[in-house]
Scaffold this motif. Structure first.
Motif, PDB file in Angstrom:
ATOM      1  N   ARG A 136       0.818  -1.214   0.000  1.00  0.00           N
ATOM      2  CA  ARG A 136       0.000   0.000   0.000  1.00  0.00           C
ATOM      3  C   ARG A 136       0.852   1.264   0.000  1.00  0.00           C
ATOM      4  NH1 ARG A 136      -2.019   3.245   3.870  1.00  0.00           N
ATOM      5  NH2 ARG A 136      -1.270   1.892   5.541  1.00  0.00           N
ATOM      6  N   GLU A 137       2.023   1.233   0.666  1.00  0.00           N
ATOM      7  CA  GLU A 137       2.836   2.433   0.795  1.00  0.00           C
ATOM      8  C   GLU A 137       3.981   2.490  -0.211  1.00  0.00           C
ATOM      9  OE1 GLU A 137       3.582   3.744   4.922  1.00  0.00           O
ATOM     10  OE2 GLU A 137       2.448   1.959   5.528  1.00  0.00           O
ATOM     11  N   GLY A 138       4.066   1.488  -1.069  1.00  0.00           N
ATOM     12  CA  GLY A 138       5.008   1.550  -2.180  1.00  0.00           C
ATOM     13  C   GLY A 138       6.461   1.291  -1.827  1.00  0.00           C
ATOM     14  N   PHE A 139       6.722   0.503  -0.776  1.00  0.00           N
ATOM     15  CA  PHE A 139       8.101   0.148  -0.442  1.00  0.00           C
ATOM     16  C   PHE A 139       8.462  -1.180  -1.095  1.00  0.00           C
ATOM     17  CE2 PHE A 139       7.084   2.940   3.185  1.00  0.00           C
ATOM     18  CZ  PHE A 139       8.189   3.782   3.149  1.00  0.00           C
ATOM     19  N   ASP A 140       9.689  -1.254  -1.596  1.00  0.00           N
ATOM     20  CA  ASP A 140      10.177  -2.527  -2.130  1.00  0.00           C
ATOM     21  C   ASP A 140      10.558  -3.475  -1.005  1.00  0.00           C
ATOM     22  OD1 ASP A 140      10.278  -1.953  -5.096  1.00  0.00           O
ATOM     23  OD2 ASP A 140      11.493  -0.302  -4.345  1.00  0.00           O
ATOM     24  N   LEU A 141      11.114  -2.931   0.073  1.00  0.00           N
ATOM     25  CA  LEU A 141      11.513  -3.717   1.232  1.00  0.00           C
ATOM     26  C   LEU A 141      11.158  -2.957   2.496  1.00  0.00           C
ATOM     27  CD1 LEU A 141      15.157  -4.913   0.362  1.00  0.00           C
ATOM     28  CD2 LEU A 141      13.080  -6.301   0.309  1.00  0.00           C
ATOM     29  N   ALA A 142      10.802  -3.685   3.529  1.00  0.00           N
ATOM     30  CA  ALA A 142      10.580  -3.084   4.842  1.00  0.00           C
ATOM     31  C   ALA A 142      11.320  -3.926   5.867  1.00  0.00           C
ATOM     32  CB  ALA A 142       9.092  -3.017   5.178  1.00  0.00           C
ATOM     33  N   LEU A 143      12.240  -3.318   6.599  1.00  0.00           N
ATOM     34  CA  LEU A 143      12.972  -4.030   7.638  1.00  0.00           C
ATOM     35  C   LEU A 143      12.199  -3.958   8.945  1.00  0.00           C
ATOM     36  CD1 LEU A 143      16.686  -2.956   7.011  1.00  0.00           C
ATOM     37  CD2 LEU A 143      15.481  -4.996   6.208  1.00  0.00           C
ATOM     38  N   ARG A 144      12.142  -5.084   9.637  1.00  0.00           N
ATOM     39  CA  ARG A 144      11.428  -5.162  10.904  1.00  0.00           C
ATOM     40  C   ARG A 144      12.237  -5.998  11.882  1.00  0.00           C
ATOM     41  NH1 ARG A 144       5.382  -6.772   8.591  1.00  0.00           N
ATOM     42  NH2 ARG A 144       4.969  -4.831   7.465  1.00  0.00           N
ATOM     43  N   VAL A 145      12.042  -5.733  13.169  1.00  0.00           N
ATOM     44  CA  VAL A 145      12.644  -6.548  14.232  1.00  0.00           C
ATOM     45  C   VAL A 145      11.506  -7.031  15.107  1.00  0.00           C
ATOM     46  CG1 VAL A 145      14.293  -6.645  16.126  1.00  0.00           C
ATOM     47  CG2 VAL A 145      14.744  -5.149  14.175  1.00  0.00           C
ATOM     48  N   ARG A 146      11.300  -8.339  15.124  1.00  0.00           N
ATOM     49  CA  ARG A 146      10.177  -8.912  15.858  1.00  0.00           C
ATOM     50  C   ARG A 146      10.618 -10.154  16.614  1.00  0.00           C
ATOM     51  NH1 ARG A 146       5.055  -7.606  13.746  1.00  0.00           N
ATOM     52  NH2 ARG A 146       4.250  -8.806  15.506  1.00  0.00           N
ATOM     53  N   THR A 147       9.884 -10.459  17.689  1.00  0.00           N
ATOM     54  CA  THR A 147      10.105 -11.698  18.423  1.00  0.00           C
ATOM     55  C   THR A 147       9.541 -12.859  17.615  1.00  0.00           C
ATOM     56  OG1 THR A 147       9.905 -10.511  20.519  1.00  0.00           O
ATOM     57  CG2 THR A 147       9.692 -12.896  20.590  1.00  0.00           C
ATOM     58  N   THR A 148      10.261 -13.950  17.542  1.00  0.00           N
ATOM     59  CA  THR A 148       9.768 -15.140  16.858  1.00  0.00           C
ATOM     60  C   THR A 148       8.842 -15.924  17.779  1.00  0.00           C
ATOM     61  OG1 THR A 148      11.733 -16.349  17.571  1.00  0.00           O
ATOM     62  CG2 THR A 148      11.821 -15.330  15.406  1.00  0.00           C
ATOM     63  N   PRO A 149       7.889 -16.699  17.232  1.00  0.00           N
ATOM     64  CA  PRO A 149       7.594 -16.845  15.804  1.00  0.00           C
ATOM     65  C   PRO A 149       6.887 -15.615  15.264  1.00  0.00           C
ATOM     66  CG  PRO A 149       5.994 -18.052  17.099  1.00  0.00           C
ATOM     67  CD  PRO A 149       7.019 -17.552  18.081  1.00  0.00           C
ATOM     68  N   LEU A 150       7.153 -15.331  14.003  1.00  0.00           N
ATOM     69  CA  LEU A 150       6.568 -14.154  13.377  1.00  0.00           C
ATOM     70  C   LEU A 150       5.104 -14.403  13.034  1.00  0.00           C
ATOM     71  CD1 LEU A 150       9.496 -13.336  10.939  1.00  0.00           C
ATOM     72  CD2 LEU A 150       9.055 -12.310  13.164  1.00  0.00           C
ATOM     73  N   PRO A 151       4.268 -13.363  13.062  1.00  0.00           N
ATOM     74  CA  PRO A 151       2.861 -13.557  12.717  1.00  0.00           C
ATOM     75  C   PRO A 151       2.700 -13.908  11.245  1.00  0.00           C
ATOM     76  CG  PRO A 151       3.374 -11.216  12.965  1.00  0.00           C
ATOM     77  CD  PRO A 151       4.588 -11.973  13.433  1.00  0.00           C
ATOM     78  N   ASP A 152       1.608 -14.607  10.926  1.00  0.00           N
ATOM     79  CA  ASP A 152       1.314 -14.949   9.535  1.00  0.00           C
ATOM     80  C   ASP A 152       1.094 -13.685   8.732  1.00  0.00           C
ATOM     81  OD1 ASP A 152       1.510 -17.627  10.066  1.00  0.00           O
ATOM     82  OD2 ASP A 152      -0.641 -17.868  10.463  1.00  0.00           O
ATOM     83  N   SER A 153       1.508 -13.723   7.468  1.00  0.00           N
ATOM     84  CA  SER A 153       1.361 -12.555   6.605  1.00  0.00           C
ATOM     85  C   SER A 153       1.310 -13.010   5.159  1.00  0.00           C
ATOM     86  CB  SER A 153       2.536 -11.588   6.816  1.00  0.00           C
ATOM     87  OG  SER A 153       2.518 -10.548   5.868  1.00  0.00           O
TER      88      SER A 153
END
Length: 303
Positions: A136-153
């Motif tokens: 929606r926001e037009g990014f090719d990549l988005a870096l994130r730092v999350r606790t595993t396990p990661l949510p479904d997407s």
């Protein structure tokens, strides 16, 4: 092996709703498409479409056949694109979103190396603390730092590096703290923290056996700016949970120390998310590979 062209012509006729529309789209004679479809039906020994003055309609077996044709054609197209893209020099603009602290403290020195390696690639980087929607926001990549396990997407994900966390503080502050052998239920230590939407300030710590304990605290400074939290910890203003991506060098050099050795917060994962089609572009793939190589090769485990 059947001729893929016949499957392509058949699918085109179906998807354009008839021979005339398919002929215009493919810039092929209508008679050729009709003849190829008739020959395909003769080879298979079944009728795939019903023809009448109003156009065409799929027979039941034609409907099932079309589903498989579409899958085969998509797979063939992907195979050719894989070869073409592997030979393509990365070029063009890549839009990247990244948490501000990660960008300032870790990625900024790497960006020049990446651009020097790929002179035809342009980067547009936005320091964004919130999760973004790449599509929606037009990014090719988005870096994130999350606790595993990661949510479904529905997005694709690639792991970049593990991100261990530690509870740290300045040596002069930590040496005067009490109850450091094992986590109590609450402490009155001066503390620093990222903001918590629920207002519940708790450090969750685990030992080597996996035993977990919650340690409640009351922060004197709350901010979502990671460099500010790190600097406040270096200045001796409080105890804070920091990722080793930010504090590993400080721990190694003794500027910060582990408050509770043997106990640590859950490990998180630095990862990139992207939409499937955009994630396959040579410039995007080059940036993904570079980040995994450059960030992943660093040692972020506290001593």
């Amino acid at each position: 092996m059947r001729d893929l062209d016949d499957l392509f012509y058949f699918s085109s006729v179906v998807e354009h709703g008839g021979f005339s529309a398919a002929a215009r789209a493919l810039k092929q004679p209508k008679s050729k498409l009709s003849r190829r479809l008739t020959l395909l039906e003769e080879k298979l020994g079944v009728r795939l479409v019903n023809r009448d003055t109003r156009g065409i309609s799929l027979t039941p077996i034609g409907q099932a056949f079309h589903v498989h044709c579409r899958s085969m054609l998509d797979a063939a197209r992907s195979a050719f694109e894989t070869v073409e893209q592997s030979q393509a020099q990365p070029r063009g603009t890549v839009r990247l979103s990244c948490p501000p602290g990660l960008l300032y403290l870790r990625l900024a020195p790497l960006i020049s190396r990446f651009l020097a390696r790929y002179p035809e690639v342009h980067l547009e980087i936005e320091a964004v603390g919130r999760p973004v929607d790449p599509v929606r926001e037009g990014f090719d990549l988005a870096l994130r730092v999350r606790t595993t396990p990661l949510p479904d997407s529905d997005l694709n994900m690639r792991a970049i590096a593990a991100s261990p966390h530690r509870l740290v503080g300045a040596p002069g502050l930590v040496e005067h703290l009490s109850e450091r052998a094992a986590p109590p239920s609450t402490v009155d230590w001066p503390a620093l923290s990222e903001s918590r939407p629920d207002g519940r300030y708790v450090w969750t710590l685990h030992d080597a056996s996996g035993t977990g304990r919650d340690l409640a605290y009351r922060p004197r400074l709350v901010t979502d700016d990671m460099p500010t939290l790190r600097q406040a910890a270096l200045d001796g203003l409080g105890i804070v949970q920091l990722p080793m991506l930010f504090a590993g060098d400080d721990l190694a050099d003794g500027r910060l120390v582990d408050v509770m050795p043997g106990w640590a917060p859950p490990e998180k994962l630095l990862h990139a998310v992207f939409a499937s089609r955009r994630g396959q572009l040579p410039a995007v793939r080059a940036l993904l590979d570079f980040l995994a190589e450059s960030v992943g090769e660093q040692d972020f485990v506290a001593p």
